[in-house]
Write a protein that holds these residues in place. Structure first.
Motif, mmCIF file in Angstrom:
data_model
loop_
_atom_site.group_PDB
_atom_site.id
_atom_site.type_symbol
_atom_site.label_atom_id
_atom_site.label_comp_id
_atom_site.label_asym_id
_atom_site.label_seq_id
_atom_site.Cartn_x
_atom_site.Cartn_y
_atom_site.Cartn_z
ATOM 1 N N VAL A 1 -15.019 -2.900 -6.499
ATOM 2 C CA VAL A 1 -15.873 -1.682 -6.647
ATOM 3 C C VAL A 1 -16.681 -2.008 -5.879
ATOM 4 C CG1 VAL A 1 -17.337 0.450 -7.369
ATOM 5 C CG2 VAL A 1 -14.686 -0.222 -8.559
ATOM 6 N N THR A 2 -17.443 -2.145 -5.325
ATOM 7 C CA THR A 2 -18.848 -2.470 -4.256
ATOM 8 C C THR A 2 -19.656 -1.179 -5.576
ATOM 9 O OG1 THR A 2 -17.949 -2.972 -1.968
ATOM 10 C CG2 THR A 2 -20.018 -3.045 -2.293
ATOM 11 N N ILE A 3 -21.223 -1.990 -5.678
ATOM 12 C CA ILE A 3 -22.347 -1.768 -6.629
ATOM 13 C C ILE A 3 -23.097 -2.465 -5.993
ATOM 14 C CG2 ILE A 3 -20.908 -0.693 -8.297
ATOM 15 C CD1 ILE A 3 -21.536 -2.888 -9.792
ATOM 16 N N ARG A 4 -24.438 -1.977 -6.646
ATOM 17 C CA ARG A 4 -25.846 -2.743 -5.402
ATOM 18 C C ARG A 4 -26.649 -2.251 -7.493
ATOM 19 N NH1 ARG A 4 -27.370 -3.229 -0.709
ATOM 20 N NH2 ARG A 4 -29.593 -2.523 -1.689
ATOM 21 N N VAL A 5 -26.851 -3.687 -7.812
ATOM 22 C CA VAL A 5 -27.513 -3.575 -9.440
ATOM 23 C C VAL A 5 -28.911 -4.083 -8.797
ATOM 24 C CG1 VAL A 5 -27.335 -4.735 -11.682
ATOM 25 C CG2 VAL A 5 -25.424 -3.098 -9.879
ATOM 26 N N ASN A 6 -29.853 -3.960 -10.029
ATOM 27 C CA ASN A 6 -31.101 -4.383 -9.821
ATOM 28 C C ASN A 6 -31.720 -4.836 -11.307
ATOM 29 O OD1 ASN A 6 -31.670 -1.494 -10.571
ATOM 30 N ND2 ASN A 6 -33.418 -2.173 -8.452
ATOM 31 N N ALA A 7 -32.667 -5.810 -12.149
ATOM 32 C CA ALA A 7 -32.453 -5.745 -13.383
ATOM 33 C C ALA A 7 -33.762 -6.651 -13.120
ATOM 34 C CB ALA A 7 -31.781 -6.882 -14.172
ATOM 35 N N VAL A 8 -34.194 -6.485 -14.248
ATOM 36 C CA VAL A 8 -35.863 -6.923 -14.944
ATOM 37 C C VAL A 8 -35.826 -7.871 -16.012
ATOM 38 C CG1 VAL A 8 -36.343 -4.937 -16.583
ATOM 39 C CG2 VAL A 8 -37.944 -6.428 -15.703
ATOM 40 N N ILE A 9 -36.661 -8.668 -15.626
ATOM 41 C CA ILE A 9 -36.484 -10.158 -17.095
ATOM 42 C C ILE A 9 -38.041 -10.448 -17.211
ATOM 43 C CG2 ILE A 9 -34.807 -10.876 -15.931
ATOM 44 C CD1 ILE A 9 -36.187 -13.574 -14.820
ATOM 45 N N TYR A 10 -38.107 -11.163 -18.465
ATOM 46 C CA TYR A 10 -39.156 -10.949 -18.613
ATOM 47 C C TYR A 10 -39.107 -12.125 -19.807
ATOM 48 C CZ TYR A 10 -39.290 -6.025 -19.447
ATOM 49 O OH TYR A 10 -40.086 -4.354 -18.597
ATOM 50 N N PHE A 11 -40.030 -13.251 -19.977
ATOM 51 C CA PHE A 11 -39.894 -14.980 -19.827
ATOM 52 C C PHE A 11 -41.536 -14.933 -20.038
ATOM 53 C CE2 PHE A 11 -40.313 -14.851 -14.709
ATOM 54 C CZ PHE A 11 -41.460 -15.574 -15.037
ATOM 55 N N ARG A 12 -41.667 -16.445 -20.397
ATOM 56 C CA ARG A 12 -42.851 -16.948 -20.881
ATOM 57 C C ARG A 12 -42.752 -18.472 -21.098
ATOM 58 N NH1 ARG A 12 -44.189 -18.154 -26.028
ATOM 59 N NH2 ARG A 12 -42.700 -17.422 -27.712
#
Length: 252
Positions: free
Chosen positions: A81-92
């Motif tokens: 199944v083709t899907i479009r995904v985005n995310a957010v990351i928190y780093f230091r």
């Protein structure tokens, strides 16, 4: 030509400028990676530090937690199944020396690594898992990114999948699947209710069988309940046991 009398003044101004440029102020969340003649010297800060001009150079590093949006990625799930995904990351940055020396641009490197990791990890799961087990996937992404960026002196504290976009045809298919699942559950619940009701009827029949007159009283009670509804016509099955009682009385 500059008169010779002005050379001491110019030398004094130049010396004053060099001395002023030696002092740098770093905020509490900043560190300076200092190089001496091109070689790593030490990490300084925060507060007031001294940098020798022409001999030492410094690079500022921000130690605060940074938020980075991972651009939308096209992912093919394990069930194709083709899907479009985005995310957010928190780093230091936890080690300024590694962040400056071991990688050219730790921000760009972390962004590219997050994009490739997002595609590879989500591609190993089916669509239902992506929609229902998001917390588990977030933990897996965070663990993989944190391990991969450890050599860069970066600590990935959290990863959150923001959106999972599907095309219209897949949305309709999921809606049909959900509707079929609700119908299945309704049938199961109805069948369970029928089974439970049959068991209760069996128990009631066993109780009524112990005293034949009890069924007659039950019929009379039912007639009383029906007559209170102002019905013009009542169709009621007459038990054969009641007819046998009338037959015995007529024979007497």
């Amino acid at each position: 030509m500059i008169p010779l009398a002005y050379f001491p003044l110019l030398l004094f101004v130049l010396l004053l400028f060099i001395i002023a440029s030696m002092f740098r102020i770093l905020r509490e969340y900043e560190r300076a990676v200092v190089f001496l003649l091109g070689r790593f010297y030490k990490v300084k800060g925060p507060g007031l530090i001294i940098i020798v001009p022409f001999v030492q150079q410094m690079v500022r590093v921000d130690l605060r937690t940074l938020t980075m949006d991972v651009p939308t990625q096209d992912v093919i799930s394990r069930d194709n199944v083709t899907i479009r995904v985005n995310a957010v990351i928190y780093f230091r940055v936890v080690d300024p020396q590694k962040a400056i020396i071991n990688v050219e641009n730790y921000l760009e490197a972390t962004s590219q690594l997050a994009q490739t990791t997002l595609r590879s990890v989500l591609g190993q799961h089916e669509l239902d898992e992506l929609l229902a087990e998001r917390e588990t996937l977030n933990a897996d992404l965070q663990r993989i990114l944190d391990t991969s960026t450890d050599a860069w002196g970066i600590k990935v504290s959290n990863v959150e999948i923001k959106h999972v976009d599907l095309d219209d045809s897949m949305i309709r298919a999921i809606a049909r699947q959900a509707e079929a699942e609700r119908v299945r559950r309704a049938k199961v619940i109805h069948a369970s209710g029928e089974l439970e009701a049959s068991k209760k009827l069996l128990e009631a029949a066993q109780v009524l069988a112990q005293q034949p007159q009890a069924i007659q009283l039950r019929y009379l009670q039912t007639l009383t309940e029906i007559s209170g509804e102002n019905n013009s016509t009542i169709i009621f099955p007459l038990p054969m046991e009641l007819m046998q009682v009338f037959a015995r009385h007529k024979g007497d």
